[in-house]
Structures are given as C-alpha cells and as structure tokens.
Design a protein around this motif. Structure first.
Motif, PDB file in Angstrom:
ATOM      1  N   PHE A  73       2.225 -39.940  78.591  1.00 16.38           N
ATOM      2  CA  PHE A  73       2.038 -41.280  78.042  1.00 16.38           C
ATOM      3  C   PHE A  73       0.839 -41.338  77.095  1.00 16.38           C
ATOM      4  O   PHE A  73       0.689 -42.315  76.361  1.00 16.38           O
ATOM      5  N   LYS A  74      -0.010 -40.308  77.114  1.00 19.75           N
ATOM      6  CA  LYS A  74      -1.115 -40.224  76.159  1.00 19.75           C
ATOM      7  C   LYS A  74      -0.682 -39.563  74.860  1.00 19.75           C
ATOM      8  O   LYS A  74      -1.373 -39.676  73.844  1.00 19.75           O
ATOM      9  N   ALA A  75       0.438 -38.849  74.908  1.00 20.10           N
ATOM     10  CA  ALA A  75       0.838 -38.030  73.766  1.00 20.10           C
ATOM     11  C   ALA A  75       1.908 -38.695  72.914  1.00 20.10           C
ATOM     12  O   ALA A  75       1.905 -38.543  71.683  1.00 20.10           O
ATOM     13  N   ARG A  91      -2.491 -49.982  78.963  1.00 22.49           N
ATOM     14  CA  ARG A  91      -3.181 -48.720  78.704  1.00 22.49           C
ATOM     15  C   ARG A  91      -3.850 -48.226  79.982  1.00 22.49           C
ATOM     16  O   ARG A  91      -4.304 -49.027  80.806  1.00 22.49           O
ATOM     17  N   THR A  92      -3.906 -46.912  80.104  1.00 20.38           N
ATOM     18  CA  THR A  92      -4.617 -46.334  81.238  1.00 20.38           C
ATOM     19  C   THR A  92      -6.111 -46.586  81.086  1.00 20.38           C
ATOM     20  O   THR A  92      -6.577 -47.018  80.031  1.00 20.38           O
ATOM     21  N   SER A  93      -6.860 -46.323  82.156  1.00 16.89           N
ATOM     22  CA  SER A  93      -8.275 -46.670  82.191  1.00 16.89           C
ATOM     23  C   SER A  93      -9.033 -45.990  81.065  1.00 16.89           C
ATOM     24  O   SER A  93      -8.639 -44.949  80.557  1.00 16.89           O
ATOM     25  N   GLY A  94     -10.158 -46.593  80.683  1.00 17.24           N
ATOM     26  CA  GLY A  94     -10.928 -46.155  79.526  1.00 17.24           C
ATOM     27  C   GLY A  94     -11.483 -44.757  79.663  1.00 17.24           C
ATOM     28  O   GLY A  94     -11.604 -44.203  80.742  1.00 17.24           O
ATOM     29  N   GLY A 103      -3.496 -43.429  77.811  1.00 18.47           N
ATOM     30  CA  GLY A 103      -2.048 -43.524  77.901  1.00 18.47           C
ATOM     31  C   GLY A 103      -1.568 -44.934  77.616  1.00 18.47           C
ATOM     32  O   GLY A 103      -2.268 -45.913  77.890  1.00 18.47           O
ATOM     33  N   ARG A 104      -0.352 -45.024  77.044  1.00 11.71           N
ATOM     34  CA  ARG A 104       0.242 -46.318  76.711  1.00 11.71           C
ATOM     35  C   ARG A 104       1.591 -46.453  77.414  1.00 11.71           C
ATOM     36  O   ARG A 104       2.443 -45.585  77.282  1.00 11.71           O
ATOM     37  N   GLY A 263      -1.109 -48.251  92.512  1.00  7.77           N
ATOM     38  CA  GLY A 263      -0.257 -48.504  91.357  1.00  7.77           C
ATOM     39  C   GLY A 263      -0.636 -47.598  90.210  1.00  7.77           C
ATOM     40  O   GLY A 263      -1.685 -46.937  90.231  1.00  7.77           O
ATOM     41  N   MET A 264       0.222 -47.584  89.205  1.00  6.03           N
ATOM     42  CA  MET A 264       0.005 -46.741  88.041  1.00  6.03           C
ATOM     43  C   MET A 264       0.371 -47.521  86.790  1.00  6.03           C
ATOM     44  O   MET A 264       1.357 -48.263  86.782  1.00  6.03           O
ATOM     45  N   THR A 265      -0.422 -47.343  85.751  1.00  3.09           N
ATOM     46  CA  THR A 265      -0.100 -47.979  84.475  1.00  3.09           C
ATOM     47  C   THR A 265       1.299 -47.594  84.013  1.00  3.09           C
ATOM     48  O   THR A 265       2.011 -48.404  83.400  1.00  3.09           O
ATOM     49  N   GLU A 266       1.726 -46.375  84.334  1.00  2.00           N
ATOM     50  CA  GLU A 266       2.999 -45.852  83.840  1.00  2.00           C
ATOM     51  C   GLU A 266       4.208 -46.352  84.630  1.00  2.00           C
ATOM     52  O   GLU A 266       5.339 -45.974  84.318  1.00  2.00           O
TER      53      GLU A 266
END
Length: 373
Positions: A73-75, A91-94, A103-104, A263-266
C-alpha cells in the motif's frame, strides 16, 4: 452479476452482525466473487495475481486468493475501481521520511466501512446496550481526515454514543489532559458511566500526567475503555499487566471493562478483545481478538507463506469482504496464533521483513508499470 448486486450481498452479511456465523461455503462464494471483481478493476492486483498463477479459473477456494503485503500500500494504489471517485483516503501512521512513504488505502465506499464497523464495535464495547457519553482521545475526523482510526472513533461516537461526543486530542497540540480531567471529575461526581476511546499511547500519556499531578478517579460502575495500537516510534513500552493496573488505579476501570481493538489502515474491518462481551454474557472471559463473520484470518509460515498447523505461531493474513474497493486479502507482518474465529496477537515480526512477505513484494513490484493483458 453487477457490482451493485455484489455490494448489496456484502452489506446484507455486514448488517446481520457478529452473532450470526457465516458458513464457509457462503463466505467462499462471496470472497471469490470479490476476487473476480478485483481482477477486473484493479490492474496492479490483477498483474500480481497473474504472476502468481492465480486467476478466476485457478482459484477454487477463498484460501487460494493471493494476499497482498501491507507494505504494498506504500508502493502502489490498490484500488478496485475509479480512484478519482474516492470518498476517503486513509494513510498509515506518520514517518520521518515524509507523507509520500506512508501507505494509502483508497476508500471508494464509506458506507461499507461504516456498516462493517458499527455492529462489531457495538457488540464488543457496548454488549449491554449501554448508552454512554464517548470521551475520545483522538482528534475529530474533520481535523485528521486521512486517519482511519479518527474516522472509526468519530463514526462510533456519533452513531453509538449517548449524547454529543467530546474530543481531547489536537493534531498539533496533542492531549489536553487538564480538560479531560475536568470531564472525568464531572462524570465521577454525577455518577454517570462513560466510555473512553483512544490510542494506547494517548492513554499512557494521560496516566503519566495523572501520576505527576497526583490525581486519580473512580469512574462510575459500568464505565469502560477502548484502546488500540502500540508504542512504535514513541520510545515507550508498557506491559499489558501494568497498563491494566493503571487503568484500575487511576481511572477506576476494571480489567474486564477494557476492550482492546486491533485494526489496520489497509482493512475496512476491525478486531476486538472479547473479555467485556464474555463477562456480560456470563461466560468465562477469554483473551484474544474476535474475527467477525465476514472476515477469515489464518496464520502462515513467515518464509513459505504456507498455513501453519492450528495453535502454531505464524504471520497473520486477513480476508475481508468489506475490502471490496481495494483487495480482499491482506498479509500483515504481525505474529499470532489463530484458533477458529479468534486469534491471539503476539506483536510484530522482529527484525527484517519476513522472507515470504519480501518475495510477495518483489512479485508485486516487478515491472509494475507493464500493462495488464
């Protein structure tokens, strides 16, 4: 069959809630329909699957759907549809390397996200159908629109809380501990139970502040707390037993009224500890996180990605029907033990990215700009 029909079928499963099991053959049919939809609409994922020899014709069961590593998800943008019509981008954490390395998760349909969230959170945080004020140790979603956690708590607070929710974290200034302490004093004095929701790190900051100030609360019986996340990048590490002791000593919240969320952003779905739900139902409390009916979770070998035997430690993979707009199968770097419809989380895989995850990333990124035929 149309995308609208597939979406409606998934929504029906979500709306059934967490008490009605979804038989494996029913989950399998839906998961493979989602997989087929994503092969047609998600070019990056389709190319990845084809390189692994996985197509609609070769995948005979949901367990054969190729999971995508969270690092992917970052790529690339793993969106199944028109990403320009996204309703949100989480977005994933900073990171110190800038927003471009975060990641988006492009969310095409927030209603799917909300309908996966609400019955699951209600069943675990409010199993007694309590109507409680929500005090939130995260920013409002309007102040942090790219945070899936802020969105999750915002939706829950406005849909499930009793009265107007209150927010005690600002993205720039951090936790307003003094104002939160005043709110806790009010609830302690009035005898009205309250729900506290936030990151584990925010609660640690609150507990530290209370300790320095020599303050403690005995919140009314029925008060509860939901915490989530770890201490990555904070320089802090607090043992779970110590944290539970501090919740009791400084807030008056008993261990069986603490609910941990994973939980997960993804992912559009979340997982919750079951202790409060167990106690409310009169069952012996059991540690671990519950897997909702519309998700399947399994543990795999870090090197080969082959499923491990029940009860063995492995890397967790999640297959989430609510991820209709991205990828149904997500591979984490989290270690855990899976036991039927629950798992015990053991933390992140130590050291470098597991070999199996690295191989999967290599396959995904090979000539990623090549057209899908």
């Amino acid at each position: 069959m149309s995308d609208a029909r597939l979406r409606a079928d998934i929504l029906r499963v979500l709306d059934t809630g967490v008490d009605m099991p979804l038989e494996d053959d029913a989950f399998d049919r839906l998961a493979r329909r989602v997989f087929a939809h994503q092969l047609e609409t998600n070019s990056h994922y389709a190319l990845y699957c084809r390189r692994r020899g996985r197509t609609v014709e070769t995948v005979a069961h949901w367990s054969e759907i190729p999971p995508v590593p969270t690092a992917a998800f970052k790529a690339v943008d793993l969106v199944s549809g028109d990403g320009t019509r996204a309703e949100a981008v989480f977005r994933t954490s900073g990171t110190t390397r800038g927003a471009e390395t975060r990641g988006r998760h492009i969310i095409l349909d927030l209603e799917l996200y909300r309908r996966a969230l609400l019955p699951n959170l209600r069943a675990h945080l409010l199993p007694d159908d309590a109507s409680l004020p929500f005090l939130c140790l995260v920013p409002p979603a309007a102040h942090q629109p790219d945070s899936s956690l802020a969105c999750m708590i915002d939706v829950a607070a406005r849909r499930l809380g009793g009265g107007e929710p209150q927010w005690f974290v600002d993205p720039e200034r951090g936790l307003d501990a003094e104002r939160l302490a005043r709110a806790l004093e009010t609830h302690e004095r009035d005898g009205r139970p309250v729900a506290l929701l936030g990151t584990t790190l925010a609660f640690v900051h609150l507990l530290d502040w209370l300790g320095r100030a020599g303050r403690a609360f005995a919140l009314p019986r029925g008060s509860r707390l939901m915490d989530t996340g770890g201490f990555k990048g904070s320089g802090r590490d607090v043992e779970s037993a110590e944290l539970l002791d501090d919740y009791r000593a400084l807030l008056g919240i008993e261990p069986d009224h603490r609910v941990n969320e994973y939980g997960m952003t993804e992912m559009c779905s979340q997982f919750y500890g079951t202790v409060l739900r167990d106690v409310t139902a009169g069952r012996p409390p059991v540690d671990g996180h519950s897997v909702p009916p519309w998700v399947r979770t399994r543990a795999v070998d870090p090197d080969t990605l082959a499923p491990v035997a029940p009860g063995n430690v492995g890397i967790l993979q999640h297959f989430d029907l609510a991820n209709l707009g991205s990828v149904v199968a997500v591979q984490t770097e989290d270690l855990g033990v899976v036991d039927g419809t629950r798992f015990t989380l053991l933390g992140r895989s130590p050291g470098a990215q597991p070999r199996g995850c690295s191989i999967a990333m290599d396959i995904l990124l090979q000539d990623r700009t090549a057209p899908v035929r």
